[in-house]
Write a protein that holds these residues in place. Sequence first.
Motif, PDB file in Angstrom:
ATOM      1  N   PHE A 301     -23.224  30.920 -20.183  1.00 44.49           N
ATOM      2  CA  PHE A 301     -22.960  31.274 -18.788  1.00 44.49           C
ATOM      3  C   PHE A 301     -23.372  30.233 -17.748  1.00 44.49           C
ATOM      4  O   PHE A 301     -23.003  30.365 -16.582  1.00 44.49           O
ATOM      5  CB  PHE A 301     -23.679  32.602 -18.441  1.00 44.49           C
ATOM      6  CG  PHE A 301     -23.144  33.790 -19.191  1.00 44.49           C
ATOM      7  CD1 PHE A 301     -21.863  34.269 -18.937  1.00 44.49           C
ATOM      8  CD2 PHE A 301     -23.909  34.442 -20.150  1.00 44.49           C
ATOM      9  CE1 PHE A 301     -21.359  35.379 -19.613  1.00 44.49           C
ATOM     10  CE2 PHE A 301     -23.410  35.541 -20.839  1.00 44.49           C
ATOM     11  CZ  PHE A 301     -22.137  36.013 -20.573  1.00 44.49           C
ATOM     12  N   LYS A 302     -24.144  29.225 -18.144  1.00 45.65           N
ATOM     13  CA  LYS A 302     -24.777  28.363 -17.149  1.00 45.65           C
ATOM     14  C   LYS A 302     -23.786  27.720 -16.173  1.00 45.65           C
ATOM     15  O   LYS A 302     -24.008  27.694 -14.976  1.00 45.65           O
ATOM     16  CB  LYS A 302     -25.597  27.283 -17.834  1.00 45.65           C
ATOM     17  CG  LYS A 302     -26.582  26.632 -16.899  1.00 45.65           C
ATOM     18  CD  LYS A 302     -27.607  25.867 -17.674  1.00 45.65           C
ATOM     19  CE  LYS A 302     -28.485  25.078 -16.721  1.00 45.65           C
ATOM     20  NZ  LYS A 302     -29.565  24.437 -17.415  1.00 45.65           N
ATOM     21  N   SER A 303     -22.680  27.243 -16.698  1.00 46.04           N
ATOM     22  CA  SER A 303     -21.764  26.535 -15.793  1.00 46.04           C
ATOM     23  C   SER A 303     -20.722  27.462 -15.183  1.00 46.04           C
ATOM     24  O   SER A 303     -19.749  27.021 -14.596  1.00 46.04           O
ATOM     25  CB  SER A 303     -21.081  25.409 -16.565  1.00 46.04           C
ATOM     26  OG  SER A 303     -20.483  25.972 -17.704  1.00 46.04           O
ATOM     27  N   ARG A 304     -20.925  28.777 -15.350  1.00 51.67           N
ATOM     28  CA  ARG A 304     -19.859  29.704 -14.938  1.00 51.67           C
ATOM     29  C   ARG A 304     -20.144  30.486 -13.662  1.00 51.67           C
ATOM     30  O   ARG A 304     -19.442  31.451 -13.357  1.00 51.67           O
ATOM     31  CB  ARG A 304     -19.581  30.691 -16.072  1.00 51.67           C
ATOM     32  CG  ARG A 304     -19.056  30.010 -17.316  1.00 51.67           C
ATOM     33  CD  ARG A 304     -18.593  31.052 -18.273  1.00 51.67           C
ATOM     34  NE  ARG A 304     -18.056  30.474 -19.491  1.00 51.67           N
ATOM     35  CZ  ARG A 304     -17.435  31.155 -20.413  1.00 51.67           C
ATOM     36  NH1 ARG A 304     -17.259  32.455 -20.271  1.00 51.67           N
ATOM     37  NH2 ARG A 304     -16.989  30.581 -21.497  1.00 51.67           N
ATOM     38  N   VAL A 312     -22.466  40.105 -19.219  1.00 52.09           N
ATOM     39  CA  VAL A 312     -23.575  39.491 -19.971  1.00 52.09           C
ATOM     40  C   VAL A 312     -23.948  40.403 -21.154  1.00 52.09           C
ATOM     41  O   VAL A 312     -24.147  39.955 -22.285  1.00 52.09           O
ATOM     42  CB  VAL A 312     -24.793  39.245 -19.059  1.00 52.09           C
ATOM     43  CG1 VAL A 312     -25.955  38.646 -19.840  1.00 52.09           C
ATOM     44  CG2 VAL A 312     -24.402  38.333 -17.888  1.00 52.09           C
ATOM     45  N   LEU A 313     -23.968  41.700 -20.862  1.00 49.62           N
ATOM     46  CA  LEU A 313     -24.299  42.682 -21.901  1.00 49.62           C
ATOM     47  C   LEU A 313     -23.260  42.645 -23.033  1.00 49.62           C
ATOM     48  O   LEU A 313     -23.607  42.673 -24.220  1.00 49.62           O
ATOM     49  CB  LEU A 313     -24.347  44.064 -21.249  1.00 49.62           C
ATOM     50  CG  LEU A 313     -25.177  45.147 -21.916  1.00 49.62           C
ATOM     51  CD1 LEU A 313     -26.595  44.688 -22.183  1.00 49.62           C
ATOM     52  CD2 LEU A 313     -25.199  46.393 -21.032  1.00 49.62           C
ATOM     53  N   ASP A 314     -22.001  42.567 -22.667  1.00 45.47           N
ATOM     54  CA  ASP A 314     -20.947  42.523 -23.695  1.00 45.47           C
ATOM     55  C   ASP A 314     -21.113  41.301 -24.592  1.00 45.47           C
ATOM     56  O   ASP A 314     -20.902  41.374 -25.799  1.00 45.47           O
ATOM     57  CB  ASP A 314     -19.548  42.491 -23.054  1.00 45.47           C
ATOM     58  CG  ASP A 314     -19.097  43.887 -22.658  1.00 45.47           C
ATOM     59  OD1 ASP A 314     -19.834  44.859 -22.939  1.00 45.47           O
ATOM     60  OD2 ASP A 314     -18.012  44.010 -22.060  1.00 45.47           O
ATOM     61  N   PHE A 315     -21.505  40.186 -23.984  1.00 47.55           N
ATOM     62  CA  PHE A 315     -21.717  38.991 -24.798  1.00 47.55           C
ATOM     63  C   PHE A 315     -22.851  39.229 -25.806  1.00 47.55           C
ATOM     64  O   PHE A 315     -22.743  38.883 -26.985  1.00 47.55           O
ATOM     65  CB  PHE A 315     -22.040  37.781 -23.910  1.00 47.55           C
ATOM     66  CG  PHE A 315     -22.568  36.610 -24.691  1.00 47.55           C
ATOM     67  CD1 PHE A 315     -21.732  35.881 -25.537  1.00 47.55           C
ATOM     68  CD2 PHE A 315     -23.912  36.252 -24.630  1.00 47.55           C
ATOM     69  CE1 PHE A 315     -22.221  34.816 -26.291  1.00 47.55           C
ATOM     70  CE2 PHE A 315     -24.411  35.185 -25.381  1.00 47.55           C
ATOM     71  CZ  PHE A 315     -23.560  34.470 -26.218  1.00 47.55           C
ATOM     72  N   VAL A 316     -23.937  39.869 -25.326  1.00 44.76           N
ATOM     73  CA  VAL A 316     -25.089  40.069 -26.224  1.00 44.76           C
ATOM     74  C   VAL A 316     -24.757  41.083 -27.324  1.00 44.76           C
ATOM     75  O   VAL A 316     -25.261  40.987 -28.447  1.00 44.76           O
ATOM     76  CB  VAL A 316     -26.353  40.466 -25.427  1.00 44.76           C
ATOM     77  CG1 VAL A 316     -27.539  40.682 -26.350  1.00 44.76           C
ATOM     78  CG2 VAL A 316     -26.688  39.367 -24.421  1.00 44.76           C
ATOM     79  N   LEU A 328     -31.961  42.478 -24.221  1.00 43.83           N
ATOM     80  CA  LEU A 328     -31.518  41.639 -23.108  1.00 43.83           C
ATOM     81  C   LEU A 328     -32.376  41.772 -21.847  1.00 43.83           C
ATOM     82  O   LEU A 328     -32.935  40.780 -21.368  1.00 43.83           O
ATOM     83  CB  LEU A 328     -30.043  41.944 -22.775  1.00 43.83           C
ATOM     84  CG  LEU A 328     -29.501  41.184 -21.561  1.00 43.83           C
ATOM     85  CD1 LEU A 328     -29.449  39.687 -21.830  1.00 43.83           C
ATOM     86  CD2 LEU A 328     -28.125  41.694 -21.145  1.00 43.83           C
ATOM     87  N   LYS A 329     -32.500  42.972 -21.329  1.00 45.95           N
ATOM     88  CA  LYS A 329     -32.982  43.088 -19.944  1.00 45.95           C
ATOM     89  C   LYS A 329     -34.482  42.825 -19.816  1.00 45.95           C
ATOM     90  O   LYS A 329     -34.891  41.829 -19.215  1.00 45.95           O
ATOM     91  CB  LYS A 329     -32.590  44.455 -19.390  1.00 45.95           C
ATOM     92  CG  LYS A 329     -31.065  44.578 -19.267  1.00 45.95           C
ATOM     93  CD  LYS A 329     -30.639  45.888 -18.654  1.00 45.95           C
ATOM     94  CE  LYS A 329     -29.122  45.942 -18.529  1.00 45.95           C
ATOM     95  NZ  LYS A 329     -28.638  47.238 -18.022  1.00 45.95           N
TER      96      LYS A 329
END
Length: 364
Positions: A301-304, A312-316, A328-329
């Motif tokens: 996500f850094k460059s996005r 973010v949750l879906d990615f994890v 995550l949280k």
Amino acid sequence: MPPNTTTWDLDSHTRGKHLVLERYMQAWLPIMTKWNGRVLFIDAFAGPGEYSGGEPGSPVIALRALIDHRAKSYIRSEVNYLFIEDDPDRSSHLQEVLDDLEDELPSKCNYDVITSTFDETLTEVLDDIERQRTSLAPAFVMIDPFGVSNTPMSVVKRILDNPKSEVYISFMYESINRFRNHANFEWHLDELFGCPDWRQGASLNDREDRKKFFYNLYGQQLKNNGANYVVHFELYQGQRLVYAIFFGTKNLNGCDKMKQAIWNVDPLGEFRFRGKRLGQLTLGEAVVDFSPLEEDLQNRFKSRGWQKIEDVLDFVKSDGTAFHSGQLKMKTLKPMEANGKIEVRSGTRKKSGTYPNGTVLRFL
Ligand SMILES: C[S@@+](CC[C@H](N)C(=O)[O-])C[C@H]1O[C@@H](n2cnc3c(N)ncnc32)[C@H](O)[C@@H]1O
């Protein structure tokens, strides 16, 4: 060598595979039965139902997950179990073991023991379903052979063609590695991988590179043949890799639940799990280093720019990281925020240190 007796001794890595199965079934049953009138558990290499010391085999573990489920009274759907075992002595032993459980089964639970092979039985079941122009009930299919033969990718594909099917496969890496250059083994590997590309890996000299190649190819083939997400972990005994488990699913939450099941199993003595992207990290340890998850998040996500917490949750939850959504949280984002590694857009949450739906953040 596989045992030639009806039952055999349980070893600790098998217990590891059973614990993950048990945890996953505990999560799978209430979720799947909430939305579906009928669900199916297929144990395609079922074994005799118990080990020589009386320990339960996978069929009993799967049935017990329902019998002993905390939320059993809410499970109103039909839960069907199909056990396939090609050795007649083992299948009749299994039938006896299961008959002893009969009185404890909920009324809407049925089971069948079939004395036949995985390949033949699944082909028949799936042909039948195709003829009726319908699809398989949501199914969890466990494929747990002794070696690498008789587990063709073509049948796995037909299972995964059904929208709510999942596969839990023992991948016998040591056998693959040992026999990879034997001419009479070639067609087994063609069947297993469903493509000829494994030959490129067979000639790699470096052990780790070779293993990585075979794992990547098998995971990729599961995706090419219908899985949207593939989770894999290794079972070790001491320093020896015993085998790997591959789990393939179309469902994001299924992927997340399987990762949780793996993480929640305690380490058992000298037996360990290792996850795909974790390198040195041993799953199940009490003190966990979350920096690899931080790194996965930064890379993704850094460059996005600004991101919704839901994305973010879906990615994890996905197979993009070995960690799961419960990590995550509080365990990762909160410390990252305290260390200035993320920024939360003001006005998108009410309370600092929390990340409810609607929170927008960026990775710095
Ligand atoms: C590793 S054991 C299964 C153990 C069992 N899943 C458990 O965890 O308790 C593999 C079993 O598959 C059976 N088997 C071997 N080839 C088979 C095939 N093609 N189809 C179905 N069963 C097979 C063997 O007889 C053996 O009992």
